[in-house]
Scaffold this motif. Structure first.
Motif, PDB file in Angstrom:
ATOM      1  N   UNK A   1      30.072  -0.425  23.839  1.00  0.00           N
ATOM      2  CA  UNK A   1      30.120  -1.208  22.595  1.00  0.00           C
ATOM      3  C   UNK A   1      28.826  -1.979  22.354  1.00  0.00           C
ATOM      4  N   UNK A   2      28.306  -2.549  23.425  1.00  0.00           N
ATOM      5  CA  UNK A   2      27.079  -3.331  23.314  1.00  0.00           C
ATOM      6  C   UNK A   2      25.940  -2.433  22.794  1.00  0.00           C
ATOM      7  N   UNK A   3      25.901  -1.220  23.351  1.00  0.00           N
ATOM      8  CA  UNK A   3      24.861  -0.270  22.950  1.00  0.00           C
ATOM      9  C   UNK A   3      25.051   0.143  21.480  1.00  0.00           C
ATOM     10  N   UNK A   4      26.293   0.443  21.111  1.00  0.00           N
ATOM     11  CA  UNK A   4      26.557   0.874  19.729  1.00  0.00           C
ATOM     12  C   UNK A   4      26.211  -0.250  18.744  1.00  0.00           C
ATOM     13  N   UNK A   5      26.562  -1.496  19.102  1.00  0.00           N
ATOM     14  CA  UNK A   5      26.251  -2.627  18.226  1.00  0.00           C
ATOM     15  C   UNK A   5      24.740  -2.708  18.001  1.00  0.00           C
TER      16      UNK A   5
ATOM     17  N   UNK B   1      32.075 -10.718  27.958  1.00  0.00           N
ATOM     18  CA  UNK B   1      32.994 -10.287  26.900  1.00  0.00           C
ATOM     19  C   UNK B   1      32.245  -9.963  25.604  1.00  0.00           C
ATOM     20  N   UNK B   2      31.002 -10.437  25.482  1.00  0.00           N
ATOM     21  CA  UNK B   2      30.265 -10.316  24.233  1.00  0.00           C
ATOM     22  C   UNK B   2      29.642  -8.929  24.060  1.00  0.00           C
ATOM     23  N   UNK B   3      29.563  -8.490  22.815  1.00  0.00           N
ATOM     24  CA  UNK B   3      28.866  -7.222  22.520  1.00  0.00           C
ATOM     25  C   UNK B   3      27.651  -7.475  21.640  1.00  0.00           C
ATOM     26  N   UNK B   4      27.321  -8.749  21.405  1.00  0.00           N
ATOM     27  CA  UNK B   4      26.173  -9.074  20.551  1.00  0.00           C
ATOM     28  C   UNK B   4      24.881  -8.834  21.329  1.00  0.00           C
ATOM     29  N   UNK B   5      23.816  -8.415  20.636  1.00  0.00           N
ATOM     30  CA  UNK B   5      22.559  -8.195  21.337  1.00  0.00           C
ATOM     31  C   UNK B   5      22.054  -9.491  21.966  1.00  0.00           C
ATOM     32  N   UNK B   6      21.289  -9.343  23.027  1.00  0.00           N
ATOM     33  CA  UNK B   6      20.692 -10.514  23.669  1.00  0.00           C
ATOM     34  C   UNK B   6      19.842 -11.265  22.656  1.00  0.00           C
ATOM     35  N   UNK B   7      19.696 -12.540  22.873  1.00  0.00           N
ATOM     36  CA  UNK B   7      18.840 -13.408  22.055  1.00  0.00           C
ATOM     37  C   UNK B   7      19.371 -13.650  20.639  1.00  0.00           C
TER      38      UNK B   7
ATOM     39  N   UNK C   1      35.806  -3.118  30.824  1.00  0.00           N
ATOM     40  CA  UNK C   1      34.408  -3.509  31.084  1.00  0.00           C
ATOM     41  C   UNK C   1      33.469  -2.339  30.792  1.00  0.00           C
ATOM     42  N   UNK C   2      33.890  -1.131  31.160  1.00  0.00           N
ATOM     43  CA  UNK C   2      33.004   0.023  30.939  1.00  0.00           C
ATOM     44  C   UNK C   2      32.879   0.333  29.445  1.00  0.00           C
TER      45      UNK C   2
ATOM     46  N   UNK D   1      28.488   8.484  18.632  1.00  0.00           N
ATOM     47  CA  UNK D   1      28.828   7.242  19.341  1.00  0.00           C
ATOM     48  C   UNK D   1      30.309   6.946  19.280  1.00  0.00           C
ATOM     49  N   UNK D   2      30.905   7.297  18.157  1.00  0.00           N
ATOM     50  CA  UNK D   2      32.296   6.928  17.945  1.00  0.00           C
ATOM     51  C   UNK D   2      33.235   7.759  18.831  1.00  0.00           C
TER      52      UNK D   2
END
Ligand SMILES: [Mg+2]
Length: 399
Positions: free
Chosen positions: A18-22, A174-180, A12-13, A34-35
């Motif tokens: 990942x969400x931020x990097x995406x 579970x998703x790493x895609x940006x909101x919206x 989860x952490x 980031x990597x």
């Protein structure tokens, strides 16, 4: 890190990162640093007790084998993805899958010829590699970035539709895609969260709501018993879906003694019988690994993703009756989506891509829709969706 619960918290952490990097990647602002956090996460995975991918972890007092092939390989792909060009990354994927480049090429051809007003896709096994444990099936950066580019460039209305629940530890977590970026639907389409963040759900009767509340309370109580606590952690774990509850009773390694697994199943059956003595409200399906208890519809029939899609058509404005739709799936539980789209919009407006080598399923999909296409891995489908998105962007730029 010694326990399965700690491993889930760790995953989860990583997802937060990942969400931020995406997000940065999509703004073309990602940075070599980031990597590093992802490399550290890989090292932490390798430090878990056990072999390279078969780890031995404690699940509520019971040692279990946890194969982290999905978690590890997606993280490796992310590290490669963030340090190489798109082209090099595709070469990397071709080294993992036989015939990858040709499959991507053929899928791109199919996608070019398919009008896509709405895009309705299953997640696990379709646009995301399959993970044996639902609780750590987190989306990788590369997958989130590619899918986001597709849903932004191609369909007017995208929906990711899964059988898993949506909220708490569900699909959104579970998703790493940006909101919206996309609409999400969970619990076979019984609940959704749209691109603006609005939530909705198919209405249940008071009686159904009471029954499912009672059922979930009783199953939670069973799982709080010492001997049964492991079942909340292994395999599918415990999933309170909308209108349906899934709980694991075995994992793919057979970590649980047969007698205990059978005892747990018996306890669940008797709980359901207690709440629904006539057996009219709930159906039970036991796969040997998972037990699914679901509210039935129309005299005992099982609710399908097709029923969910009929609801979402209205709720999310898919306009299935008068606009072309692309449906993607990987198992027979996704077939009702194709059938529903054909029923509402007609055969000529419907395109279907299935990720399966199962000849029988391929035959059924091809029979249901005029336009069907098949690939053997989610990686090929996602790579093709990304290519088509880039082509669309280029075309847009020239106009
Ligand atoms: Mg699937």
């Amino acid at each position: 890190m010694r326990s399965l619960s700690q491993f889930y918290e760790f995953m989860d952490s990583i997802q937060t990162v990942r969400r931020m990097i995406t997000g940065y990647y999509l703004m073309q602002a990602h940075h070599g640093r980031h990597v590093e956090s992802l490399k550290n996460a890989l090292a932490a995975m390798d430090d878990l007790p056990g072999d390279a991918v078969d780890k031995r972890l404690d699940a509520a007092g019971r040692p279990v084998t946890v194969t982290i092939d999905y978690e590890r390989s997606e993280l490796e792909k992310d590290v490669y993805f963030l340090t190489h060009s798109d082209e090099e990354f595709l070469d990397y994927l071709s080294r993992l899958h036989d015939g990858f480049a040709e499959e991507v090429e053929r899928t791109v051809q199919f996608l070019r010829s398919q009008e896509t007003h709405s895009f309705v896709s299953d997640r696990d096994g379709t646009v995301n590699n399959y993970c044996g444990r639902y609780r750590s099936s987190h989306q990788s950066v590369w997958n989130a970035a590619y899918l986001t580019q597709f849903v932004r460039a191609v369909p007017a209305v995208p929906v990711l539709l899964t059988s898993a629940p949506l909220f708490e530890e569900g699909l959104l977590a579970m998703s790493a895609m940006p909101e919206h970026s996309t609409n999400y639907a969970g619990s076979l389409g019984r609940e959704y969260c749209d691109r603006e963040g609005n939530r909705g759900a198919l209405e249940l009767s008071d009686e159904q709501e009471r029954a499912i509340g009672k059922l979930n309370g009783r199953i939670d109580a069973l799982l709080s018993r010492r001997e049964f606590a492991t079942f909340a952690l292994i395999g599918s774990g415990l999933q309170h879906k909308f209108g349906q509850t899934t709980v694991a009773r075995q994992d793919i390694h057979g970590s649980i003694p047969q007698e205990l697994s059978a005892e747990f199943l018996k306890a669940i059956r008797s709980t359901v019988r207690d709440i629904d003595p006539e057996g009219v409200m709930f159906g039970i399906e036991d796969t040997g690994k998972d037990v699914e208890i679901m509210l039935t519809v129309e005299g005992g029939r099982r609710f399908t993703k097709g029923d969910g899609l009929a609801y979402l058509d209205e709720a999310l404005g898919l306009r299935l009756a008068d606009s072309p739709c692309l449906v993607c799936g990987d198992t027979s539980s996704d077939l009702p989506m194709v059938e529903k789209v054909v029923e509402l919009g007609g055969r000529e407006r419907t395109g279907a891509i299935f990720v399966t080598g199962d000849q029988e399923l391929r035959r059924k999909v091809a029979e249901a829709a005029d336009r069907s296409h098949f690939v053997s891995t989610p990686d090929a489908l996602v790579a093709a969706l990304h290519r088509v998105a880039l082509e669309r962007d280029d075309a847009g730029g020239r106009q």
